[in-house]
Design a protein around this motif. Structure first.
Motif, PDB file in Angstrom:
ATOM      1  N   HIS A 134      76.171  -5.873  -5.826  1.00 25.60           N
ATOM      2  CA  HIS A 134      75.889  -6.800  -4.732  1.00 25.60           C
ATOM      3  C   HIS A 134      76.599  -8.132  -4.972  1.00 25.60           C
ATOM      4  O   HIS A 134      77.146  -8.735  -4.038  1.00 25.60           O
ATOM      5  N   GLN A 135      76.599  -8.594  -6.201  1.00 23.18           N
ATOM      6  CA  GLN A 135      77.297  -9.843  -6.526  1.00 23.18           C
ATOM      7  C   GLN A 135      78.793  -9.726  -6.235  1.00 23.18           C
ATOM      8  O   GLN A 135      79.419 -10.685  -5.769  1.00 23.18           O
ATOM      9  N   LEU A 136      79.348  -8.555  -6.499  1.00 17.89           N
ATOM     10  CA  LEU A 136      80.760  -8.354  -6.190  1.00 17.89           C
ATOM     11  C   LEU A 136      80.994  -8.400  -4.686  1.00 17.89           C
ATOM     12  O   LEU A 136      81.993  -8.969  -4.220  1.00 17.89           O
ATOM     13  N   LEU A 137      80.071  -7.828  -3.905  1.00 22.07           N
ATOM     14  CA  LEU A 137      80.178  -7.914  -2.445  1.00 22.07           C
ATOM     15  C   LEU A 137      80.142  -9.364  -1.974  1.00 22.07           C
ATOM     16  O   LEU A 137      80.879  -9.752  -1.063  1.00 22.07           O
ATOM     17  N   LEU A 138      79.280 -10.170  -2.580  1.00 24.17           N
ATOM     18  CA  LEU A 138      79.202 -11.578  -2.232  1.00 24.17           C
ATOM     19  C   LEU A 138      80.514 -12.289  -2.577  1.00 24.17           C
ATOM     20  O   LEU A 138      80.951 -13.187  -1.846  1.00 24.17           O
ATOM     21  N   TYR A 139      81.123 -11.893  -3.680  1.00 21.76           N
ATOM     22  CA  TYR A 139      82.421 -12.459  -4.054  1.00 21.76           C
ATOM     23  C   TYR A 139      83.470 -12.109  -3.002  1.00 21.76           C
ATOM     24  O   TYR A 139      84.246 -12.969  -2.573  1.00 21.76           O
ATOM     25  N   PHE A 140      83.511 -10.841  -2.574  1.00 21.55           N
ATOM     26  CA  PHE A 140      84.450 -10.438  -1.519  1.00 21.55           C
ATOM     27  C   PHE A 140      84.188 -11.245  -0.248  1.00 21.55           C
ATOM     28  O   PHE A 140      85.125 -11.671   0.430  1.00 21.55           O
ATOM     29  N   ASN A 141      82.905 -11.420   0.082  1.00 20.12           N
ATOM     30  CA  ASN A 141      82.530 -12.201   1.265  1.00 20.12           C
ATOM     31  C   ASN A 141      83.079 -13.626   1.161  1.00 20.12           C
ATOM     32  O   ASN A 141      83.702 -14.144   2.103  1.00 20.12           O
ATOM     33  N   ASP A 142      82.853 -14.269   0.024  1.00 20.70           N
ATOM     34  CA  ASP A 142      83.340 -15.635  -0.179  1.00 20.70           C
ATOM     35  C   ASP A 142      84.854 -15.706  -0.052  1.00 20.70           C
ATOM     36  O   ASP A 142      85.403 -16.641   0.541  1.00 20.70           O
ATOM     37  N   LEU A 143      85.526 -14.730  -0.611  1.00 26.47           N
ATOM     38  CA  LEU A 143      86.986 -14.722  -0.623  1.00 26.47           C
ATOM     39  C   LEU A 143      87.547 -14.611   0.795  1.00 26.47           C
ATOM     40  O   LEU A 143      88.469 -15.349   1.175  1.00 26.47           O
TER      41      LEU A 143
ATOM     42  N   PRO B 274      82.888  -3.408  12.328  1.00 23.13           N
ATOM     43  CA  PRO B 274      83.963  -4.078  11.590  1.00 23.13           C
ATOM     44  C   PRO B 274      84.821  -3.127  10.765  1.00 23.13           C
ATOM     45  O   PRO B 274      86.038  -3.311  10.658  1.00 23.13           O
ATOM     46  N   ILE B 275      84.190  -2.083  10.203  1.00 19.24           N
ATOM     47  CA  ILE B 275      84.950  -1.160   9.357  1.00 19.24           C
ATOM     48  C   ILE B 275      85.760  -0.180  10.196  1.00 19.24           C
ATOM     49  O   ILE B 275      86.946   0.070   9.926  1.00 19.24           O
ATOM     50  N   LYS B 276      85.153   0.394  11.232  1.00 23.93           N
ATOM     51  CA  LYS B 276      85.868   1.392  12.039  1.00 23.93           C
ATOM     52  C   LYS B 276      86.908   0.762  12.958  1.00 23.93           C
ATOM     53  O   LYS B 276      87.961   1.357  13.204  1.00 23.93           O
ATOM     54  N   ASP B 277      86.636  -0.430  13.477  1.00 18.64           N
ATOM     55  CA  ASP B 277      87.520  -1.039  14.465  1.00 18.64           C
ATOM     56  C   ASP B 277      88.368  -2.169  13.872  1.00 18.64           C
ATOM     57  O   ASP B 277      89.581  -2.064  13.773  1.00 18.64           O
ATOM     58  N   ASN B 278      87.714  -3.278  13.496  1.00 21.96           N
ATOM     59  CA  ASN B 278      88.464  -4.454  13.037  1.00 21.96           C
ATOM     60  C   ASN B 278      89.398  -4.140  11.877  1.00 21.96           C
ATOM     61  O   ASN B 278      90.565  -4.552  11.874  1.00 21.96           O
ATOM     62  N   LEU B 279      88.874  -3.427  10.882  1.00 25.48           N
ATOM     63  CA  LEU B 279      89.681  -3.145   9.697  1.00 25.48           C
ATOM     64  C   LEU B 279      90.887  -2.289  10.043  1.00 25.48           C
ATOM     65  O   LEU B 279      91.993  -2.506   9.538  1.00 25.48           O
ATOM     66  N   PHE B 280      90.703  -1.318  10.938  1.00 22.25           N
ATOM     67  CA  PHE B 280      91.834  -0.475  11.337  1.00 22.25           C
ATOM     68  C   PHE B 280      92.906  -1.308  12.036  1.00 22.25           C
ATOM     69  O   PHE B 280      94.098  -1.151  11.773  1.00 22.25           O
ATOM     70  N   TYR B 281      92.498  -2.204  12.931  1.00 22.07           N
ATOM     71  CA  TYR B 281      93.484  -3.024  13.638  1.00 22.07           C
ATOM     72  C   TYR B 281      94.210  -3.965  12.676  1.00 22.07           C
ATOM     73  O   TYR B 281      95.404  -4.248  12.840  1.00 22.07           O
TER      74      TYR B 281
ATOM     75  N   ILE C  25      79.870   3.016  -1.666  1.00 27.22           N
ATOM     76  CA  ILE C  25      80.969   3.191  -0.712  1.00 27.22           C
ATOM     77  C   ILE C  25      81.399   1.880  -0.060  1.00 27.22           C
ATOM     78  O   ILE C  25      82.589   1.553  -0.026  1.00 27.22           O
ATOM     79  N   ILE C  26      80.449   1.116   0.459  1.00 37.16           N
ATOM     80  CA  ILE C  26      80.800  -0.122   1.164  1.00 37.16           C
ATOM     81  C   ILE C  26      81.554  -1.078   0.246  1.00 37.16           C
ATOM     82  O   ILE C  26      82.469  -1.782   0.686  1.00 37.16           O
ATOM     83  N   ASN C  27      81.199  -1.127  -1.043  1.00 39.52           N
ATOM     84  CA  ASN C  27      81.912  -2.004  -1.971  1.00 39.52           C
ATOM     85  C   ASN C  27      83.401  -1.724  -1.980  1.00 39.52           C
ATOM     86  O   ASN C  27      84.233  -2.641  -1.959  1.00 39.52           O
ATOM     87  N   HIS C  28      83.769  -0.432  -2.018  1.00 39.44           N
ATOM     88  CA  HIS C  28      85.189  -0.082  -2.095  1.00 39.44           C
ATOM     89  C   HIS C  28      85.900  -0.330  -0.767  1.00 39.44           C
ATOM     90  O   HIS C  28      87.061  -0.740  -0.743  1.00 39.44           O
ATOM     91  N   ILE C  29      85.201  -0.096   0.337  1.00 43.71           N
ATOM     92  CA  ILE C  29      85.806  -0.384   1.638  1.00 43.71           C
ATOM     93  C   ILE C  29      85.984  -1.892   1.804  1.00 43.71           C
ATOM     94  O   ILE C  29      87.010  -2.356   2.323  1.00 43.71           O
ATOM     95  N   MET C  30      85.009  -2.663   1.345  1.00 48.34           N
ATOM     96  CA  MET C  30      85.124  -4.116   1.418  1.00 48.34           C
ATOM     97  C   MET C  30      86.283  -4.597   0.538  1.00 48.34           C
ATOM     98  O   MET C  30      87.011  -5.522   0.914  1.00 48.34           O
ATOM     99  N   ASN C  31      86.467  -3.978  -0.594  1.00 53.52           N
ATOM    100  CA  ASN C  31      87.595  -4.335  -1.454  1.00 53.52           C
ATOM    101  C   ASN C  31      88.918  -3.993  -0.766  1.00 53.52           C
ATOM    102  O   ASN C  31      89.890  -4.751  -0.848  1.00 53.52           O
ATOM    103  N   PHE C  32      88.938  -2.869  -0.065  1.00 57.04           N
ATOM    104  CA  PHE C  32      90.131  -2.505   0.709  1.00 57.04           C
ATOM    105  C   PHE C  32      90.407  -3.566   1.775  1.00 57.04           C
ATOM    106  O   PHE C  32      91.559  -3.959   1.993  1.00 57.04           O
ATOM    107  N   ALA C  33      89.364  -4.035   2.431  1.00 59.96           N
ATOM    108  CA  ALA C  33      89.522  -5.102   3.425  1.00 59.96           C
ATOM    109  C   ALA C  33      90.098  -6.361   2.781  1.00 59.96           C
ATOM    110  O   ALA C  33      90.897  -7.080   3.403  1.00 59.96           O
ATOM    111  N   VAL C  34      89.709  -6.641   1.546  1.00 60.20           N
ATOM    112  CA  VAL C  34      90.261  -7.784   0.816  1.00 60.20           C
ATOM    113  C   VAL C  34      91.754  -7.585   0.572  1.00 60.20           C
ATOM    114  O   VAL C  34      92.562  -8.498   0.802  1.00 60.20           O
TER     115      VAL C  34
END
Length: 338
Positions: A18-27, A114-121, A231-240
Motif C-alpha cells: 500500500h505504501q508503494l501505491l501511495l508513492y506511485f500516487n505521489d509521483l 482509469p485502467i481500461k480507458d485512460n491508461l490505454f489512451y 495486481i493493481i500495484n503492477h498496473i499502477m507501476n505500468f502507468a508510472v
C-alpha cells in the motif's frame, strides 16, 4: 522521523504494498504539478510575418492548415496527456483510499475506468501520438473507443509500449489481465462484480442463492484484498512507466535526470519486492545528491536520518527547518556533488 498516517483498517500484511501505491500516487500527482509549474501544456508560437489566427476558427485547425503541423500536434499531445493523467488520478486516488479503508469492491469499481480507458489512451499516445490525436480531433468516437478498437489492436499497442518503456511484464499479459473477459487472471470479472449485484457472464456468474459481494465473509474479503495489491500495484507501476515516458518527451528531460529518477523509482520498487533489500548500493549514489528545501531554501545533502527516511520511508525531513517533503516526486533540479 516523518510519519505518514495509514488507516488501521488496512491489515499489516498489505502495508508495504500500500505504501508503494501511495508513492506511485505521489509521483503521478507531481507530474501534474510540474506540468503546471513549467507550463508544459502551452507553447509560444512565432507566426510568420503578417499572419494572425482568426478568432472564428479552432486554433489547432488553423495551425494544421497553415504550416504549423508539428507545433499543433505537440501542443495537443501535451494537453491530452496531462488531461488524461489528471482524470486517471482522480479515480485511482479514490481507489487506493477505498482499499486502505477496507472498501474493497469500491476500490475495484473506481479502478476500472482509469485502467481500461485512460491508461490505454496514454499508451496509444506514447506509441503513435499523431494517429490518436487525428482520430480524437476528426473521427467519430467509434473509431477509437476502447470497446470497439478490438483485442488485437489493444494487444499490439501494449506490446509496443512495453518494449518502448522496458517494462517487466509482457504486453500480452497486460492485455489479458485488463481486457480478457474469459481469462481467470483478468480483472474483468472482479470489476463487473464490483459494479453489478448480479452478473450473467459464463466466466464469472453470480452463484445461485447469492449476490455479488453482498454476503461476502472475511475470507472472501481478504482474497479480493490480496488480489488488489497483487495486481493493481503492477498496473499502477505500468502507468508510472508510461506517464513518465510521455512526461520526459514533453519536458525534454536530459539523460542524467532520467537515469537519476529511474534509480530512485527502482529503489522504492526493490524496497517492496526484493526478498533481501540492500541499501548500500543506493547509499553510494544518494550521498552525492543535494536538495534545496522548498520552505527554508536551505541546501542539504542526503545523510544521516534524512538519508534513512529517503530510502526506507515515503516522506523525508529538511535537516534545517524540519519541513516534510514527499519522496514521490519527479526530480528536475537535484544537484550532483562530488
Amino acid at each position: 522521523m516523518a510519519e505518514s498516517y495509514i488507516s488501521p483498517e488496512l491489515p499489516d500484511k498489505f502495508l508495504t504494498k500500500h505504501q508503494l501505491l501511495l508513492y506511485f500516487n505521489d509521483l503521478l500527482v507531481d507530474l501534474l504539478f510540474k506540468a503546471d509549474e513549467k507550463n508544459l501544456s502551452s507553447e509560444n508560437i512565432v507566426l510568420k510575418e503578417n499572419e494572425t489566427v482568426p478568432q472564428d476558427i479552432n486554433p489547432i485547425d488553423w495551425l494544421l492548415e497553415n504550416g504549423y503541423r508539428d507545433i499543433a500536434f505537440r501542443i495537443t499531445k501535451s494537453h491530452v496527456f496531462f488531461s488524461l493523467l489528471r482524470d486517471f488520478m482522480f479515480y485511482m486516488h479514490e481507489s487506493i483510499s477505498c482499499s486502505e479503508r477496507g472498501k474493497v469492491p469500491v476500490a475495484f469499481a473506481n479502478s476500472r475506468k482509469p485502467i481500461k480507458d485512460n491508461l490505454f489512451y496514454m499508451c496509444w499516445l506514447l506509441v503513435d501520438s499523431e494517429e490518436f490525436i487525428s482520430k480524437l480531433l476528426y473521427d467519430k468516437h467509434e473509431s477509437f473507443e476502447v470497446s470497439r478498437v478490438g483485442p488485437i489492436f489493444i494487444s499490439e499497442i501494449l506490446i509496443e509500449v512495453v518494449e518502448k518503456v522496458d517494462f517487466y511484464l509482457t504486453g500480452e499479459l497486460l492485455a489479458e489481465i485488463i481486457y480478457d473477459k474469459n481469462s481467470p487472471r483478468s480483472l474483468t470479472g472482479i470489476w463487473d462484480k464490483s459494479l453489478h449485484v448480479v452478473t450473467n457472464n459464463r466466466s464469472y456468474p453470480t452463484p445461485v442463492g447469492s449476490l455479488n459481494f453482498i454476503f461476502a465473509n472475511d475470507e472472501i474479503w481478504d482474497e479480493y484484498w490480496k488480489t488488489y495489491y497483487n495486481i493493481i500495484n503492477h498496473i499502477m507501476n505500468f502507468a508510472v512507466y508510461v506517464s513518465i515516458a510521455l512526461f520526459e518527451e514533453i519536458a525534454k528531460v536530459d539523460e542524467i535526470t532520467k537515469s537519476l529518477n529511474k534509480f530512485i523509482r527502482n529503489m522504492k520498487y526493490d524496497l517492496t519486492y526484493s526478498n533481501k533489500f540492500e541499501a548500500e548500493p543506493y547509499i553510494d549514489t544518494l550521498e552525492h545528491l543535494s536538495f534545496t528545501c522548498k520552505k527554508c531554501k536551505g541546501t542539504f545533502k542526503l545523510e544521516k536520518h534524512t538519508l534513512q527516511e529517503f530510502i526506507f520511508d515515503y516522506l523525508y525531513t529538511c535537516p534545517y527547518c524540519e519541513n516534510v517533503e514527499r519522496v514521490g516526486q519527479y526530480y528536475l533540479d537535484v544537484n550532483l556533488t562530488e
